[in-house]
Design an enzyme around this catalytic site. Structure first.
Site, PDB file in Angstrom:
ATOM      1  N   SER A  37     -21.483  27.701 -42.160  1.00  0.00           N
ATOM      2  CA  SER A  37     -22.736  26.975 -42.847  1.00  0.00           C
ATOM      3  C   SER A  37     -23.833  26.542 -43.471  1.00  0.00           C
ATOM      4  O   SER A  37     -24.591  25.759 -43.418  1.00  0.00           O
ATOM      5  CB  SER A  37     -23.332  26.359 -41.163  1.00  0.00           C
ATOM      6  OG  SER A  37     -24.171  27.555 -41.080  1.00  0.00           O
ATOM      7  N   ASP A 327     -33.951  25.841 -39.506  1.00  0.00           N
ATOM      8  CA  ASP A 327     -33.747  25.755 -37.691  1.00  0.00           C
ATOM      9  C   ASP A 327     -33.526  26.780 -37.304  1.00  0.00           C
ATOM     10  O   ASP A 327     -33.990  27.609 -37.796  1.00  0.00           O
ATOM     11  CB  ASP A 327     -32.649  24.150 -37.590  1.00  0.00           C
ATOM     12  CG  ASP A 327     -31.182  25.392 -38.133  1.00  0.00           C
ATOM     13  OD1 ASP A 327     -31.367  25.968 -38.723  1.00  0.00           O
ATOM     14  OD2 ASP A 327     -30.691  24.931 -38.144  1.00  0.00           O
ATOM     15  N   HIS A 330     -31.159  28.202 -39.881  1.00  0.00           N
ATOM     16  CA  HIS A 330     -30.409  28.140 -41.556  1.00  0.00           C
ATOM     17  C   HIS A 330     -31.893  27.845 -42.165  1.00  0.00           C
ATOM     18  O   HIS A 330     -32.699  28.040 -41.486  1.00  0.00           O
ATOM     19  CB  HIS A 330     -30.133  27.012 -41.519  1.00  0.00           C
ATOM     20  CG  HIS A 330     -29.038  26.928 -40.818  1.00  0.00           C
ATOM     21  ND1 HIS A 330     -28.685  26.197 -39.377  1.00  0.00           N
ATOM     22  CD2 HIS A 330     -27.547  27.490 -41.244  1.00  0.00           C
ATOM     23  CE1 HIS A 330     -27.114  26.396 -39.235  1.00  0.00           C
ATOM     24  NE2 HIS A 330     -26.754  26.949 -39.367  1.00  0.00           N
TER      25      HIS A 330
END
Length: 353
Positions: A37, A327, A330
């Site tokens: 990610s 978040d 991240h």
């Protein structure tokens, strides 16, 4: 007359600079991305998984305020690296049907959020395993050959930067969360197991013609807001054990870099380590203009990511640039830009020499 000659000299020096810049840019025709990610540009939008971020408030600071599937409020490190090489502002996702080989010829991401080196990691949320990313890359090479012709395609592959950013999920999502691997391996054995996969992957890339490869290290994963939130015994500070494991694993990746550069002719394998710059940002956020490093912008900032961010968005911060993390897992676009700039200046700039 003096003013005119000075102006001519300035124009000449600018012309020389632009020639040098064009030469530098020509050295890296494309950015080709593998990973999780941290560098997924939206591939997970097109597979059946809950590991997605193609909804608000993700992407609210991206070009046009669009949620693309990047796990950030805006751009991710590979976008900034692509721009720094003078290629383009963002690297597109391979599975996005809006793009074709003409878009991918100058950059493409095969990355998938929630994946890892270990196939068991990608199986947790049903995302694209690393071996599958390699299969997509082979498919890409065929398409590139059809598009550019064999000679130009081979040259492009050998000159392109192949960038890997992966590994955090193997520890936090798999080893320390699922029962399987922890019963099979000690943490040191598991690190060796993952490092072996990393080495084989790089050898496979080399066998397919890649010569410029950036192997990404792990960040200080014990300092992610999710880990701090659940670190009750440590007063919500960074989890020292997780940070130490990241350092140990980064040492193994550094050893692989040294070994393969010696073994593989023509190889330029670079170890891009984000650990120390990330830790510095987290420990001294005010030096970078941040107000918070312990909680994230999205929702309560303590444990939400993905769909939990969407549901809790009414609590989200108004200015993400004041936060190190977007978040619970991240970084924000601003943090991504700082880390990318650091890696570019201290590591990847070697590719322009």
């Amino acid at each position: 007359m003096g003013l005119q000659s000075n102006l001519l000299a300035l124009l000449f020096s600018l012309h020389i600079f632009s020639i040098l810049l064009n030469k530098a840019n020509a050295k890296v025709p494309a950015i080709i991305v593998f990973g999780d990610s941290s560098v997924d540009a939206g591939n997970n939008n097109f597979i059946p998984t809950v590991a997605r971020s193609n909804f608000q408030p993700y992407g609210r600071d991206f070009l046009g305020g669009k949620a693309t599937g990047r796990f950030s409020n805006g751009r991710i490190p590979t976008d900034f690296i692509s721009e720094a090489f003078g290629i383009k502002e963002y690297v597109p996702a391979y599975l996005d049907p809006k793009n074709n080989i003409s878009d991918f010829a100058t950059g493409v991401s095969f990355a998938s959020a929630a994946t890892g080196y270990d196939n068991a990691t990608s199986a947790v949320l049903g995302v694209i395993p690393l071996w599958k990313q390699l299969e997509y890359y082979k498919q890409y090479q065929k398409n590139l050959t059809a598009y550019l012709g064999e000679t130009k395609a081979k040259e492009s592959i050998s000159e392109s930067l192949h960038l890997m950013s992966i590994g955090t999920n193997d520890f936090l999502e798999n080893y320390y969360t699922m029962p399987g691997r922890a019963s099979q391996y000690t943490i040191q054995q598991y690190q060796t197991f993952l490092a072996g996969i990393a080495e084989n992957f790089i050898r496979n890339l080399y066998g397919l013609g890649a010569r410029k490869i950036s192997l990404g290290g792990l960040p200080p994963m014990g300092c992610l807001p999710l880990e701090r939130t659940t670190n009750f015994m440590g007063q919500n500070g960074c989890v020292t054990n997780y940070n130490n494991i990241a350092l140990e694993f980064n040492g193994k990746l550094q050893n692989i870099t040294t070994k393969l550069n010696q073994e593989l002719p023509g190889m330029k394998l670079l170890f891009s380590n984000p650990y120390h710059i990330m830790l510095h940002i987290i420990k001294k956020p005010e030096l970078y203009g941040f107000e918070s490093a312990s909680v994230a912008c999205c929702a309560t900032g303590m444990f939400e990511m993905g769909y939990a961010c969407s549901r809790g968005s009414m609590f989200s911060c108004s200015d993400a640039s004041k936060f190190v993390f977007w978040d619970s897992f991240h970084p924000t676009e601003k943090t991504n830009s700082i880390v990318a700039k650091y890696v570019m200046e201290h590591v990847l700039a070697q590719l322009l020499e």
